[in-house]
Design an enzyme around this catalytic site. Structure first.
Site, PDB file in Angstrom:
ATOM      1  N   ASP A 132      46.382   5.774  13.289  1.00 13.99           N
ATOM      2  CA  ASP A 132      45.449   6.631  12.558  1.00 13.99           C
ATOM      3  C   ASP A 132      44.412   7.225  13.500  1.00 13.99           C
ATOM      4  OD1 ASP A 132      44.424   7.962  10.358  1.00 13.99           O
ATOM      5  OD2 ASP A 132      43.148   6.302   9.736  1.00 13.99           O
ATOM      6  N   LYS A 134      42.312  10.063  15.116  1.00 13.66           N
ATOM      7  CA  LYS A 134      41.807  11.369  14.710  1.00 13.66           C
ATOM      8  C   LYS A 134      40.384  11.479  15.242  1.00 13.66           C
ATOM      9  CE  LYS A 134      40.649   9.310  10.210  1.00 13.66           C
ATOM     10  NZ  LYS A 134      40.916   9.353   8.750  1.00 13.66           N
ATOM     11  N   ASN A 137      37.774   9.002  14.158  1.00 15.89           N
ATOM     12  CA  ASN A 137      37.920   7.618  14.598  1.00 15.89           C
ATOM     13  C   ASN A 137      37.640   7.449  16.089  1.00 15.89           C
ATOM     14  OD1 ASN A 137      38.409   6.392  12.173  1.00 15.89           O
ATOM     15  ND2 ASN A 137      40.632   6.571  12.302  1.00 15.89           N
TER      16      ASN A 137
END
Length: 227
Positions: A132, A134, A137
């Protein structure tokens, strides 16, 4: 700040989403600022959510890189909801920075992604795939000398080699942020390897330099079709 609890303790909310909330706190014994990440009650009812949340703490604690937000403890509230105790970070995530500044100078964007890559490289050596990555993050903090320090956040849906199959998401569940997902992750999140993270880092680098996403669509289905 918000008032929380019967004693009216001031709680600073650092971030929130559909599944959880992060608040600022102070460790009473160490007298240090920390961040507490809670899984919201409604999220606890989602199958596998608690296991994924606790896996975030386990994954982050195994990685020693300075480019990962440290998880120093974990626990359960009286009602059974889990929480993580994390290092407190001052700064902004790269998603917010990109929205404010637009396209970043190439050298700056490359430096940020290289720092994130150091953390992800160590994670991969440990058999951990983030899944995840991105801009939201990747958190930009500062060292004591003022130099930039990127911290990778949110290993909540990470895949850990050798882990229990019951903790691994099924192929039918779309896990991750579609705009940064590789084609194979869209097909089967449980079967991806380190290359899915490499793909996401490339997409992030493009977006930071260009000031716009690689793909734009009105829905997740549209993004899947473009990718």
């Amino acid at each position: 700040a918000q008032s929380c609890g019967s004693h009216g303790v001031a709680v600073q909310v650092l971030g929130s989403g559909g599944m959880g909330v992060v608040v600022a706190a102070r460790h009473t014994q160490l007298e240090q600022r920390v961040a507490l990440k809670f899984l919201l009650p409604v999220a606890c009812e989602v199958p596998g959510a608690v296991a994924r949340f606790l896996r975030e703490g386990k994954a982050a604690a195994r990685i020693t890189s300075e480019h990962v937000a440290r998880v120093v403890d974990t626990g359960m509230l009286e009602g059974g909801a889990p929480y993580l105790v994390m290092e407190h970070l001052d700064g902004q995530d790269l998603g917010a920075i990109a929205r404010q500044r637009g396209p970043l100078p190439a050298a700056e964007a490359v430096e940020y992604v290289l720092q994130a890559s150091e953390a992800i490289a160590e994670a991969h050596e440990l058999g951990i795939v983030h899944r995840d990555l991105k801009p939201a993050n990747l958190f930009l903090a500062r060292r004591a000398d003022g130099t930039p320090l990127v911290k990778v956040l949110d290993f909540g849906i990470s895949k850990i080699a050798g882990g229990s199959r019951s903790l691994v998401t099924s192929a039918s569940v779309l896990m991750g942020s579609p705009r940064y997902m590789s084609p194979e992750q869209m097909v089967s999140a449980k079967d991806v390897d380190a290359r899915a993270d490499v793909w996401a880092l490339g997409v992030i680098l493009f977006e930071l330099v260009a000031g716009k996403p690689v793909w734009e669509a009105d829905s997740a289905q549209g993004l899947c079709a473009l990718i």
